[in-house]
Scaffold this motif. Structure first.
Motif, PDB file in Angstrom:
ATOM      1  N   VAL A  42       0.834  -1.199   0.000  1.00  0.00           N
ATOM      2  CA  VAL A  42       0.000   0.000   0.000  1.00  0.00           C
ATOM      3  C   VAL A  42       0.875   1.259   0.000  1.00  0.00           C
ATOM      4  O   VAL A  42       0.585   2.224  -0.703  1.00  0.00           O
ATOM      5  N   VAL A  46       0.537   4.129  -2.776  1.00  0.00           N
ATOM      6  CA  VAL A  46       0.185   5.492  -2.380  1.00  0.00           C
ATOM      7  C   VAL A  46       1.338   6.453  -2.693  1.00  0.00           C
ATOM      8  O   VAL A  46       1.118   7.615  -2.984  1.00  0.00           O
ATOM      9  N   ALA A  50       2.582   5.635   5.888  1.00  0.00           N
ATOM     10  CA  ALA A  50       1.467   6.172   6.668  1.00  0.00           C
ATOM     11  C   ALA A  50       1.911   7.457   7.365  1.00  0.00           C
ATOM     12  O   ALA A  50       3.018   7.516   7.915  1.00  0.00           O
ATOM     13  N   ARG A  61      -4.368   7.275   2.515  1.00  0.00           N
ATOM     14  CA  ARG A  61      -4.685   5.976   3.115  1.00  0.00           C
ATOM     15  C   ARG A  61      -5.995   6.124   3.858  1.00  0.00           C
ATOM     16  O   ARG A  61      -6.367   7.217   4.251  1.00  0.00           O
ATOM     17  N   GLY A  83      -6.322   1.936   0.962  1.00  0.00           N
ATOM     18  CA  GLY A  83      -5.858   3.156   0.327  1.00  0.00           C
ATOM     19  C   GLY A  83      -7.042   3.953  -0.175  1.00  0.00           C
ATOM     20  O   GLY A  83      -8.189   3.574   0.001  1.00  0.00           O
TER      21      GLY A  83
END
Length: 103
Positions: A42, A46, A50, A61, A83
């Protein structure tokens, strides 16, 4: 920017720590490795980790969703990272769904 590699030392430390405390060490290690892989996938999609703000970020996210994964090791409870609208689903997550539909 999203990392190209998983930090091996961090992964090894967490594997040893969690396995030592777990009732089923092998299943616990499989859950942890799967989580690391999904997070990396992810983050790559992205374009950022995060909570990281970069110009390469393509979307946002959107938390996690619980996912049950039945394996030969037993049932694993996964936290699948989500996401934004332009992020495809995690390969691991989609593989668990297709495996469940074959049963």
């Amino acid at each position: 920017m999203a990392k190209d590699r998983i930090n091996r030392d961090e992964l090894a430390d967490k594997l040893v720590e969690r396995a030592a405390e777990a009732e089923d060490p092998l299943r616990t290690m499989a859950e942890l490795i799967t989580g690391f892989l999904m997070e990396a996938e992810v983050a790559n999609q992205v374009g950022a980790e995060a909570h990281e703000r970069t110009e390469q970020r393509t979307t946002h996210r959107n938390g996690y969703r619980d996912r049950r994964w039945d394996t030969r090791l037993g049932t694993m409870q996964l936290q699948v990272p989500q996401g934004g609208a332009r992020v495809a689903t995690c390969q691991v997550s989609s593989n668990t769904a297709s495996a469940a539909s074959r049963r």
